[in-house]
Design an enzyme around this catalytic site. Structure first.
Site, mmCIF file in Angstrom:
data_model
loop_
_atom_site.group_PDB
_atom_site.id
_atom_site.type_symbol
_atom_site.label_atom_id
_atom_site.label_comp_id
_atom_site.label_asym_id
_atom_site.label_seq_id
_atom_site.Cartn_x
_atom_site.Cartn_y
_atom_site.Cartn_z
ATOM 1 C CG ASP A 1 -57.310 -51.960 -56.323
ATOM 2 O OD1 ASP A 1 -57.986 -51.142 -56.124
ATOM 3 O OD2 ASP A 1 -57.125 -52.654 -57.492
ATOM 4 C CG HIS B 1 -60.645 -45.041 -49.014
ATOM 5 N ND1 HIS B 1 -60.218 -46.200 -49.835
ATOM 6 C CD2 HIS B 1 -61.424 -44.033 -49.737
ATOM 7 C CE1 HIS B 1 -60.317 -45.647 -51.337
ATOM 8 N NE2 HIS B 1 -61.102 -44.542 -51.138
ATOM 9 C CG LEU C 1 -42.675 -53.538 -40.077
ATOM 10 C CD1 LEU C 1 -42.278 -54.754 -40.862
ATOM 11 C CD2 LEU C 1 -44.185 -53.655 -39.905
HETATM 12 C C1 FPP Z 1 -57.449 -48.413 -53.632
HETATM 13 O O1 FPP Z 1 -58.697 -49.000 -53.347
HETATM 14 C C2 FPP Z 1 -57.149 -47.734 -52.351
HETATM 15 C C3 FPP Z 1 -56.703 -46.454 -52.246
HETATM 16 C C4 FPP Z 1 -56.605 -45.739 -53.383
HETATM 17 C C5 FPP Z 1 -56.309 -46.019 -51.117
HETATM 18 C C6 FPP Z 1 -55.648 -46.987 -49.907
HETATM 19 C C7 FPP Z 1 -55.912 -46.361 -48.677
HETATM 20 C C8 FPP Z 1 -55.957 -47.173 -47.717
HETATM 21 C C9 FPP Z 1 -56.014 -48.619 -47.506
HETATM 22 C C10 FPP Z 1 -56.310 -46.570 -46.341
HETATM 23 C C11 FPP Z 1 -55.015 -46.721 -45.461
HETATM 24 C C12 FPP Z 1 -53.938 -45.958 -45.613
HETATM 25 C C13 FPP Z 1 -53.624 -44.801 -45.030
HETATM 26 C C14 FPP Z 1 -52.232 -44.758 -44.773
HETATM 27 C C15 FPP Z 1 -54.324 -43.512 -44.816
HETATM 28 P P1 FPP Z 1 -59.792 -48.256 -54.553
HETATM 29 O O2 FPP Z 1 -60.683 -47.404 -53.998
HETATM 30 O O3 FPP Z 1 -59.252 -48.089 -55.951
HETATM 31 O O4 FPP Z 1 -60.932 -49.427 -54.566
HETATM 32 P P2 FPP Z 1 -61.674 -50.044 -55.747
HETATM 33 O O5 FPP Z 1 -60.707 -50.566 -57.046
HETATM 34 O O6 FPP Z 1 -62.625 -51.006 -55.271
HETATM 35 O O7 FPP Z 1 -62.620 -48.680 -56.501
#
Ligand code: FPP
Length: 254
Positions: A27, A44, A138
């Protein structure tokens, strides 16, 4: 030499060892980008780099299973352009990284509901899983369009269909083979970055006895040192699984 904790409930162990299975809610990507006056999707992209580094760290430490929450079934509610970016990023990760993962002996698994993915993404998921299926290193599991309540319900429905005689009287042991993560031991260590302290419908069944670690670090900043700090914290935990401290100390072996 690395020693593993057993996560089976029958043999609780003290924690001077490396967690066998780590589950992570990644997150904070959006906030990381916002702090840099960049669009959320930039966070992301950086999140993929942090994931790559975490995979390497797990491999080096001897962690056997890493499970990450990439897209929840609630994430469809995000703005359309962010959802399409995340779907595109997922496809790009599969297309660009699968060969390297395979060379490194990583077994890739994807859990979640695939119905809403494009046909192209579904095909890449299937071929990536098939390509790496026999690897002994892994096991990296990516949870995508996943929700734990969805998972428990689909397991109940599949059990009812496959074994109708058990439908009225099944127990934990009958249900667990139908859960999405039936191939892995339950997580020993759960990590959530980004400062929130909740599970957000991730692996609810499997996290019942897991040690829960929360950090304010935003996911793109989560590096090998941060992972090491989480593992150090984990080693300080006494996992009793309902027993007394004295019982645990008498049986601990790593
Ligand atoms: C949460 O941060 C993150 C996500 C919903 C997406 C997670 C995706 C990745 C880490 C990219 C890599 C993974 C793959 C497999 C493509 P948020 O956007 O909710 O952040 P915020 O809480 O700061 O808004």
């Amino acid at each position: 030499m690395t020693k593993f904790c057993s996560s089976t409930l029958a043999v609780p162990q003290a924690n001077t060892c490396v967690p066998q299975h780590v589950a992570i809610i990644m997150d904070g990507n959006g906030r990381w980008a916002k702090k840099r006056l960049m669009p959320r999707v930039f966070g992301h992209k950086k999140g993929v780099d942090a994931l790559r580094e975490t995979v390497k760290t797990c491999d080096a430490l001897g962690v056997r299973y890493l499970t990450v929450f990439a897209f929840s079934n609630e994430n469809w509610r995000r703005p359309d352009d962010e959802v399409s970016f995340l779907m595109g990023l997922f496809l790009k990760v599969l297309q660009g990284e699968i060969e390297r993962m395979h060379q490194n002996g990583i077994r890739l698994k994807i859990i979640g509901n695939r119905d809403r993915f494009s046909a192209e993404l579904r095909e890449w998921i299937e071929s990536a899983e098939a390509r790496t299926a026999n690897n002994a290193g892994l096991t990296l599991t990516i949870a995508a369009d996943y929700g734990a309540r969805w998972d428990i319900l689909q397991a109940v429905h599949r059990l009812q269909q496959s074994e109708p005689d058990k439908a009225a009287s099944f127990g934990e042991a009958e249900l667990t083979p139908y859960l999405s993560m039936a191939y892995a031991p339950e997580p020993d260590l759960f990590i959530r970055t980004g400062g929130e302290q909740r599970i957000s419908n991730f692996l609810l069944w499997q996290l019942a006895y897991t040690e829960l670690y929360f950090t304010d670090l935003l996911w793109p900043d989560f590096d090998a040192a941060a992972f090491g700090a989480a593992v150090d914290w984990y080693r300080g935990r006494e996992r009793r699984f309902g027993r007394t401290s004295e019982q645990v100390q008498a049986t601990s072996s790593c």
